[in-house]
Design a protein around this motif. Structure first.
Motif, PDB file in Angstrom:
ATOM      1  N   ASP A  95       0.828  -1.209   0.000  1.00 53.78           N
ATOM      2  CA  ASP A  95       0.000   0.000   0.000  1.00 53.78           C
ATOM      3  C   ASP A  95       0.861   1.258   0.000  1.00 53.78           C
ATOM      4  OD1 ASP A  95      -2.360  -1.396  -0.079  1.00 53.78           O
ATOM      5  OD2 ASP A  95      -2.808  -1.204   2.061  1.00 53.78           O
ATOM      6  N   GLN A  96       2.014   1.194   0.667  1.00 55.94           N
ATOM      7  CA  GLN A  96       2.894   2.362   0.672  1.00 55.94           C
ATOM      8  C   GLN A  96       3.537   2.571  -0.695  1.00 55.94           C
ATOM      9  OE1 GLN A  96       5.646   2.708   3.916  1.00 55.94           O
ATOM     10  NE2 GLN A  96       4.011   2.987   5.409  1.00 55.94           N
ATOM     11  N   VAL A  97       3.835   1.496  -1.392  1.00 59.22           N
ATOM     12  CA  VAL A  97       4.360   1.630  -2.755  1.00 59.22           C
ATOM     13  C   VAL A  97       3.297   2.249  -3.655  1.00 59.22           C
ATOM     14  CG1 VAL A  97       5.198   0.367  -4.778  1.00 59.22           C
ATOM     15  CG2 VAL A  97       5.982  -0.281  -2.487  1.00 59.22           C
ATOM     16  N   ARG A  98       2.063   1.782  -3.519  1.00 63.29           N
ATOM     17  CA  ARG A  98       0.974   2.367  -4.317  1.00 63.29           C
ATOM     18  C   ARG A  98       0.818   3.856  -3.998  1.00 63.29           C
ATOM     19  NH1 ARG A  98      -1.366  -3.015  -4.211  1.00 63.29           N
ATOM     20  NH2 ARG A  98      -1.926  -2.804  -2.016  1.00 63.29           N
ATOM     21  N   ARG A  99       0.886   4.201  -2.720  1.00 60.08           N
ATOM     22  CA  ARG A  99       0.757   5.604  -2.303  1.00 60.08           C
ATOM     23  C   ARG A  99       1.859   6.447  -2.927  1.00 60.08           C
ATOM     24  NH1 ARG A  99       1.264   7.564   4.034  1.00 60.08           N
ATOM     25  NH2 ARG A  99       1.238   9.828   3.650  1.00 60.08           N
ATOM     26  N   LEU A 100       3.093   5.966  -2.867  1.00 58.79           N
ATOM     27  CA  LEU A 100       4.192   6.699  -3.478  1.00 58.79           C
ATOM     28  C   LEU A 100       3.995   6.799  -4.981  1.00 58.79           C
ATOM     29  CD1 LEU A 100       6.934   8.087  -3.423  1.00 58.79           C
ATOM     30  CD2 LEU A 100       8.016   5.817  -3.384  1.00 58.79           C
ATOM     31  N   GLY A 101       3.533   5.733  -5.613  1.00 60.14           N
ATOM     32  CA  GLY A 101       3.293   5.760  -7.043  1.00 60.14           C
ATOM     33  C   GLY A 101       2.306   6.838  -7.443  1.00 60.14           C
ATOM     34  N   HIS A 102       1.228   6.994  -6.663  1.00 64.34           N
ATOM     35  CA  HIS A 102       0.243   8.031  -6.958  1.00 64.34           C
ATOM     36  C   HIS A 102       0.852   9.420  -6.805  1.00 64.34           C
ATOM     37  CE1 HIS A 102      -2.713   5.003  -7.390  1.00 64.34           C
ATOM     38  NE2 HIS A 102      -2.975   4.813  -6.113  1.00 64.34           N
ATOM     39  N   MET A 103       1.696   9.597  -5.794  1.00 70.11           N
ATOM     40  CA  MET A 103       2.350  10.893  -5.605  1.00 70.11           C
ATOM     41  C   MET A 103       3.288  11.193  -6.779  1.00 70.11           C
ATOM     42  SD  MET A 103       3.144  10.562  -1.519  1.00 70.11           S
ATOM     43  CE  MET A 103       3.728  12.248  -1.248  1.00 70.11           C
ATOM     44  N   LEU A 104       3.996  10.172  -7.241  1.00 74.32           N
ATOM     45  CA  LEU A 104       4.898  10.377  -8.373  1.00 74.32           C
ATOM     46  C   LEU A 104       4.121  10.694  -9.644  1.00 74.32           C
ATOM     47  CD1 LEU A 104       7.540   7.572  -7.719  1.00 74.32           C
ATOM     48  CD2 LEU A 104       7.722  10.018  -7.213  1.00 74.32           C
ATOM     49  N   ALA A 115       5.440  10.282 -18.035  1.00 70.45           N
ATOM     50  CA  ALA A 115       4.641   9.538 -17.070  1.00 70.45           C
ATOM     51  C   ALA A 115       5.256   8.160 -16.816  1.00 70.45           C
ATOM     52  CB  ALA A 115       3.209   9.372 -17.575  1.00 70.45           C
ATOM     53  N   GLY A 116       5.430   7.839 -15.548  1.00 70.34           N
ATOM     54  CA  GLY A 116       5.928   6.525 -15.167  1.00 70.34           C
ATOM     55  C   GLY A 116       7.434   6.371 -15.201  1.00 70.34           C
ATOM     56  N   ARG A 117       8.183   7.438 -15.487  1.00 68.01           N
ATOM     57  CA  ARG A 117       9.632   7.328 -15.650  1.00 68.01           C
ATOM     58  C   ARG A 117      10.356   7.084 -14.316  1.00 68.01           C
ATOM     59  NH1 ARG A 117      13.069  10.958 -14.225  1.00 68.01           N
ATOM     60  NH2 ARG A 117      14.539  10.494 -15.920  1.00 68.01           N
ATOM     61  N   THR A 118       9.786   7.502 -13.217  1.00 69.72           N
ATOM     62  CA  THR A 118      10.470   7.447 -11.924  1.00 69.72           C
ATOM     63  C   THR A 118      10.232   6.094 -11.264  1.00 69.72           C
ATOM     64  OG1 THR A 118       9.911   9.807 -11.705  1.00 69.72           O
ATOM     65  CG2 THR A 118      10.900   8.708  -9.791  1.00 69.72           C
ATOM     66  N   GLN A 119      11.303   5.344 -11.072  1.00 67.85           N
ATOM     67  CA  GLN A 119      11.203   4.017 -10.493  1.00 67.85           C
ATOM     68  C   GLN A 119      11.148   4.086  -8.966  1.00 67.85           C
ATOM     69  OE1 GLN A 119      13.711   1.051 -13.091  1.00 67.85           O
ATOM     70  NE2 GLN A 119      14.914   2.916 -12.818  1.00 67.85           N
ATOM     71  N   ILE A 120      10.744   2.970  -8.365  1.00 67.46           N
ATOM     72  CA  ILE A 120      10.684   2.875  -6.903  1.00 67.46           C
ATOM     73  C   ILE A 120      11.539   1.705  -6.440  1.00 67.46           C
ATOM     74  CG2 ILE A 120       9.210   2.396  -4.905  1.00 67.46           C
ATOM     75  CD1 ILE A 120       6.903   3.746  -6.405  1.00 67.46           C
ATOM     76  N   LEU A 121      12.399   1.981  -5.475  1.00 62.49           N
ATOM     77  CA  LEU A 121      13.117   0.950  -4.739  1.00 62.49           C
ATOM     78  C   LEU A 121      12.557   0.951  -3.332  1.00 62.49           C
ATOM     79  CD1 LEU A 121      15.369  -1.112  -4.146  1.00 62.49           C
ATOM     80  CD2 LEU A 121      16.908   0.828  -3.747  1.00 62.49           C
ATOM     81  N   ALA A 122      11.857  -0.097  -2.966  1.00 63.18           N
ATOM     82  CA  ALA A 122      11.243  -0.187  -1.634  1.00 63.18           C
ATOM     83  C   ALA A 122      12.197  -0.911  -0.693  1.00 63.18           C
ATOM     84  CB  ALA A 122       9.915  -0.924  -1.720  1.00 63.18           C
ATOM     85  N   ILE A 123      12.482  -0.292   0.444  1.00 64.06           N
ATOM     86  CA  ILE A 123      13.307  -0.929   1.476  1.00 64.06           C
ATOM     87  C   ILE A 123      12.318  -1.554   2.460  1.00 64.06           C
ATOM     88  CG2 ILE A 123      15.198  -0.637   3.097  1.00 64.06           C
ATOM     89  CD1 ILE A 123      15.963   1.917   1.562  1.00 64.06           C
ATOM     90  N   VAL A 124      12.244  -2.880   2.447  1.00 61.22           N
ATOM     91  CA  VAL A 124      11.030  -3.568   2.885  1.00 61.22           C
ATOM     92  C   VAL A 124      11.141  -4.377   4.178  1.00 61.22           C
ATOM     93  CG1 VAL A 124      10.078  -3.705   0.548  1.00 61.22           C
ATOM     94  CG2 VAL A 124      11.593  -5.526   1.369  1.00 61.22           C
ATOM     95  N   THR A 125      12.263  -4.301   4.882  1.00 55.16           N
ATOM     96  CA  THR A 125      12.380  -5.124   6.103  1.00 55.16           C
ATOM     97  C   THR A 125      12.853  -4.322   7.304  1.00 55.16           C
ATOM     98  OG1 THR A 125      14.702  -5.773   5.804  1.00 55.16           O
ATOM     99  CG2 THR A 125      13.028  -7.111   4.667  1.00 55.16           C
ATOM    100  N   GLU A 126      12.540  -3.037   7.349  1.00 54.56           N
ATOM    101  CA  GLU A 126      13.092  -2.203   8.420  1.00 54.56           C
ATOM    102  C   GLU A 126      12.191  -2.097   9.641  1.00 54.56           C
ATOM    103  OE1 GLU A 126      16.150   0.830   6.493  1.00 54.56           O
ATOM    104  OE2 GLU A 126      14.094   1.307   5.950  1.00 54.56           O
ATOM    105  N   THR A 127      11.014  -2.672   9.575  1.00 50.00           N
ATOM    106  CA  THR A 127      10.125  -2.724  10.744  1.00 50.00           C
ATOM    107  C   THR A 127       9.647  -4.157  10.931  1.00 50.00           C
ATOM    108  OG1 THR A 127       8.080  -2.321   9.501  1.00 50.00           O
ATOM    109  CG2 THR A 127       9.307  -0.380  10.237  1.00 50.00           C
ATOM    110  N   ALA A 128       9.339  -4.500  12.158  1.00 50.69           N
ATOM    111  CA  ALA A 128       8.900  -5.870  12.432  1.00 50.69           C
ATOM    112  C   ALA A 128       7.656  -6.223  11.624  1.00 50.69           C
ATOM    113  CB  ALA A 128       8.639  -6.038  13.930  1.00 50.69           C
TER     114      ALA A 128
END
Length: 286
Positions: A95-104, A115-128
């Motif tokens: 859901d956070q990736v989707r949220r960032l995607g909408h902002m981008l 449109a769509g040129r900006t990629q996302i690298l999600a850092i996905v294990t920093e919280t339990a």
């Protein structure tokens, strides 16, 4: 991209040094490497870095996590200057990736970017909590380029006193690493290994990178320019691997009807072909 070097977003000096190095991508950092009182200055400095003449290195920006309330301001400062991607820390789920995607979407439209040129690298294990959703990223955004795991913030989330012992990852962090790798494979995106924290031990960096590539990671984060060549070399296929991959690819050729064959005394099937194609595709990097 094999090596992704984190660069403090408030240090033009370190950025200049990083640009001279061998890292495939730079992650200009507005998060952990920047003190709270320096965030605004770092946004201006990072914007200047993005306006410098571009070379072959990809330029990502790590914004602050959504729960800080700073991410939107970070994006407003850097998106007019067309970063190649955004690294999202402490990502708790798709859901956070989707949220960032909408902002981008909105920022690209506002600044006349493709449109769509900006990629996302999600850092996905920093919280339990993030560990429980690592299999759910598939299809969450066409912008999702990769999933990276990290151990330092995760240790803090656990309330742990250490994440390694004798240089080896402890059990909870091996679990996070493995789940990130599986989640990225399930999502069809690049799995990115965490940074090596032993800055001066290049043998340890190389060992981590070789293990990452062996297990299926396609890239590794780094925190010092001198790690770049070590990591790039570790992710470069050997001559034996290249020769094997070419034999497999040539044997199958365009024969889509072939399911299995015998090569060098071994039974070879479509999973081996996919592995061979991956090796050959990697030759276009570096």
């Amino acid at each position: 991209m094999r090596s992704l070097l984190f660069v403090p977003g408030d240090s033009a000096r370190k950025f200049a040094r990083a640009r001279e190095g061998a890292a495939d991508a730079l992650i200009l950092d507005l998060e952990d490497s920047v003190a709270a009182e320096a965030k605004e200055a770092a946004r201006r400095e990072t914007a200047g870095m993005l306006q410098a003449p571009r070379g072959t290195q990809q330029l990502f920006v790590r914004v602050n996590a959504f729960d800080t309330g700073l991410a939107a301001s970070d994006l407003a400062a850097v998106m007019p200057h067309a970063p190649d991607g955004i690294a999202l820390p402490k990502c708790d789920g798709p859901d956070q990736v989707r949220r960032l995607g909408h902002m981008l979407d909105a920022f690209e439209a506002a600044h006349g970017l493709e449109a769509g040129r900006t990629q996302i690298l999600a850092i996905v294990t920093e919280t339990a909590g993030s560990l429980f959703g690592l299999g759910a990223y598939r299809g969450c955004s066409p912008r999702l380029w990769g999933m990276m795991w990290g151990a330092e913030d995760l240790a803090a989330s656990f309330g742990a006193t250490a994440n390694r012992e004798g240089g080896a990852l402890l059990s909870p962090y091996r679990l996070a690493r493995d789940l990130c790798l599986a989640g990225a494979a399930a999502a069809g995106v690049v799995a990115v290994d965490t940074v090596a924290t032993a800055i001066d031990d290049l043998d340890a960096v190389a060992q981590e990178a070789r293990a990452a590539r062996r297990d299926g990671f396609l890239a590794k984060g780094i925190i010092h320019p001198k790690h770049a060549e070590v990591v790039n070399a570790a992710f470069r296929p050997s001559e034996d691997e290249i020769a094997w991959a070419r034999r497999i690819a040539e044997a199958f050729g365009s024969r889509t009807d072939l399911g299995v064959m015998k090569i060098d005394g071994q039974m070879i099937d479509k999973p081996h072909l996919r592995a061979a194609e991956r090796i050959l595709a990697s030759l276009g990097t570096g």
